[in-house]
Write an enzyme that holds these catalytic residues in place. Structure first.
Site, PDB file in Angstrom:
ATOM      1  N   ARG A 110       8.374   0.546  -2.375  1.00 37.13           N
ATOM      2  CA  ARG A 110       8.543   1.396  -3.551  1.00 37.13           C
ATOM      3  C   ARG A 110       9.905   2.084  -3.547  1.00 37.13           C
ATOM      4  O   ARG A 110      10.350   2.566  -2.504  1.00 37.13           O
ATOM      5  CB  ARG A 110       7.434   2.459  -3.583  1.00 37.13           C
ATOM      6  CG  ARG A 110       6.121   1.892  -4.074  1.00 37.13           C
ATOM      7  CD  ARG A 110       4.973   2.829  -3.898  1.00 37.13           C
ATOM      8  NE  ARG A 110       5.245   4.224  -4.258  1.00 37.13           N
ATOM      9  CZ  ARG A 110       4.327   5.181  -4.179  1.00 37.13           C
ATOM     10  NH1 ARG A 110       3.102   4.897  -3.761  1.00 37.13           N
ATOM     11  NH2 ARG A 110       4.636   6.410  -4.509  1.00 37.13           N
ATOM     12  N   ARG A 131       6.139   1.829   4.820  1.00 35.67           N
ATOM     13  CA  ARG A 131       5.090   1.284   3.940  1.00 35.67           C
ATOM     14  C   ARG A 131       5.613   0.102   3.122  1.00 35.67           C
ATOM     15  O   ARG A 131       6.712   0.129   2.588  1.00 35.67           O
ATOM     16  CB  ARG A 131       4.639   2.404   3.000  1.00 35.67           C
ATOM     17  CG  ARG A 131       3.845   1.929   1.813  1.00 35.67           C
ATOM     18  CD  ARG A 131       3.045   3.040   1.213  1.00 35.67           C
ATOM     19  NE  ARG A 131       3.837   3.995   0.460  1.00 35.67           N
ATOM     20  CZ  ARG A 131       3.303   5.056  -0.141  1.00 35.67           C
ATOM     21  NH1 ARG A 131       2.012   5.312  -0.036  1.00 35.67           N
ATOM     22  NH2 ARG A 131       4.065   5.879  -0.818  1.00 35.67           N
ATOM     23  N   ARG A 158       8.961  14.806  -2.671  1.00 32.21           N
ATOM     24  CA  ARG A 158       7.531  14.600  -2.979  1.00 32.21           C
ATOM     25  C   ARG A 158       6.654  15.488  -2.101  1.00 32.21           C
ATOM     26  O   ARG A 158       5.647  16.021  -2.560  1.00 32.21           O
ATOM     27  CB  ARG A 158       7.176  13.112  -2.792  1.00 32.21           C
ATOM     28  CG  ARG A 158       7.812  12.245  -3.894  1.00 32.21           C
ATOM     29  CD  ARG A 158       7.842  10.768  -3.541  1.00 32.21           C
ATOM     30  NE  ARG A 158       6.533  10.221  -3.309  1.00 32.21           N
ATOM     31  CZ  ARG A 158       6.297   9.109  -2.619  1.00 32.21           C
ATOM     32  NH1 ARG A 158       7.307   8.417  -2.117  1.00 32.21           N
ATOM     33  NH2 ARG A 158       5.079   8.692  -2.460  1.00 32.21           N
ATOM     34  N   LYS A 215      -4.357   8.005   1.435  1.00 31.38           N
ATOM     35  CA  LYS A 215      -5.312   7.966   0.311  1.00 31.38           C
ATOM     36  C   LYS A 215      -5.523   6.538  -0.190  1.00 31.38           C
ATOM     37  O   LYS A 215      -6.657   6.077  -0.334  1.00 31.38           O
ATOM     38  CB  LYS A 215      -4.813   8.858  -0.859  1.00 31.38           C
ATOM     39  CG  LYS A 215      -4.583  10.310  -0.459  1.00 31.38           C
ATOM     40  CD  LYS A 215      -4.084  11.150  -1.609  1.00 31.38           C
ATOM     41  CE  LYS A 215      -2.731  10.747  -2.174  1.00 31.38           C
ATOM     42  NZ  LYS A 215      -1.601  10.900  -1.228  1.00 31.38           N
ATOM     43  N   ARG A 251      -3.281  16.607  -9.414  1.00 20.08           N
ATOM     44  CA  ARG A 251      -2.172  17.007  -8.541  1.00 20.08           C
ATOM     45  C   ARG A 251      -1.695  18.412  -8.869  1.00 20.08           C
ATOM     46  O   ARG A 251      -0.762  18.892  -8.239  1.00 20.08           O
ATOM     47  CB  ARG A 251      -1.017  16.042  -8.746  1.00 20.08           C
ATOM     48  CG  ARG A 251      -0.667  15.217  -7.492  1.00 20.08           C
ATOM     49  CD  ARG A 251       0.332  14.212  -7.945  1.00 20.08           C
ATOM     50  NE  ARG A 251       1.072  13.533  -6.946  1.00 20.08           N
ATOM     51  CZ  ARG A 251       0.874  12.256  -6.607  1.00 20.08           C
ATOM     52  NH1 ARG A 251      -0.136  11.580  -7.109  1.00 20.08           N
ATOM     53  NH2 ARG A 251       1.680  11.675  -5.767  1.00 20.08           N
TER      54      ARG A 251
END
Ligand code: ADP
Ligand code: AMP
Length: 216
Positions: A161, A127, A172, A13, A88
């Site tokens: 992160r 990431r 998650r 996203k 969400r």
């Protein structure tokens, strides 16, 4: 044009929103980024959200609804927004519908990036982003052109992160399946849901999204 991108953590996203906002002049609004800014600023919202985010769970609807309600009324979102990470939950989607109806703003597309959840742990574990400008990268799938140097701004410091640890990613993904996936039938019933294969290479996903938005 107002667009929502939906998909589990790691679906792409943020990567696609960064690209689309430049091409289509849409304001990219990521509630994850907004919450991380609140945490960094040590605000009341940030203090409330931090532990929840660290566990990989969802922050309460009322906090998010207030935050996005204030944000989408800013002038920079007037020409169109690209929501990433919001809504969400169905409760958030209903609140968004009410906000938009009150301002006579329509929702043009809700685009689902369709991915295999099992592949998301590898995507998220690799990431990282530029500390200076926030440009996103991946150890395998999107390396910087020159090792250690940001393509976008030339920065040399990068961050990962804290909630991108594999064990938190699993929480998650479960939160997505349980709390966010019910948005798909919700938007399908409204006739605004489109699906794009998010397992394709990054550039191919961008091309598919471009075709969909141009056809609008
Ligand atoms: P999201 O915002 O949905 O959580 P990101 O856009 O941050 O996901 O993507 C997660 C990671 O996967 C990033 O490191 C990104 O570079 C990489 N990535 C994004 N899209 C793809 C893709 N289509 N193929 C391979 N890697 C991807
Ligand atoms: P993201 O950057 O979208 O992966 O979001 C990071 C974290 O912020 C999530 O795991 C949640 O804890 C929190 N968060 C972001 N957006 C929302 C939302 N719309 N509702 C609830 N929690 C959110």
């Amino acid at each position: 044009m107002n667009v929502i991108l939906v998909g589990p953590p790691g679906a792409g996203k943020g990567t696609q929103a960064q690209r689309l906002q430049e091409t289509y002049g849409l304001k990219h609004l990521s509630t994850g980024d907004m919450l991380r800014a609140e945490v960094a600023a040590g605000s009341a919202v940030g203090r409330q959200a931090k532990a929840i985010m660290d566990r990989g769970e969802l922050v309460p609807d009322e906090i998010l609804i207030k935050m996005i309600g204030e944000r989408i009324t800013q002038p920079d979102a007037a020409k169109g927004f690209l929501l990433d990470g919001f809504p969400r939950t169905v409760g958030q989607a209903e609140a968004l519908d009410q906000m938009l109806a009150g301002r006579k703003v329509t929702l043009d597309h809700v685009i689902q990036l369709v991915v295999n959840n099992d592949a998301m742990v590898e995507r998220i574990s690799g990431r990282f982003s530029c500390k200076t400008c926030g440009a996103g990268y991946h150890d395998t799938f999107k390396k910087t052109k020159k090792p250690g140097v940001c393509d976008a701004c030339g920065g040399t410091e990068f961050v990962r992160r804290p909630d991108d640890k594999p064990e938190t990613v699993r929480t998650r993904l479960e939160a997505y399946d349980r709390q966010t996936a019910p948005l798909l039938p919700y938007y399908q019933a409204k006739g605004v849901l489109r699906a794009v294969d998010g397992m394709a290479a990054i550039d191919d996903v961008t091309k598919k999204l471009g075709l969909l938005l141009k056809a609008a």
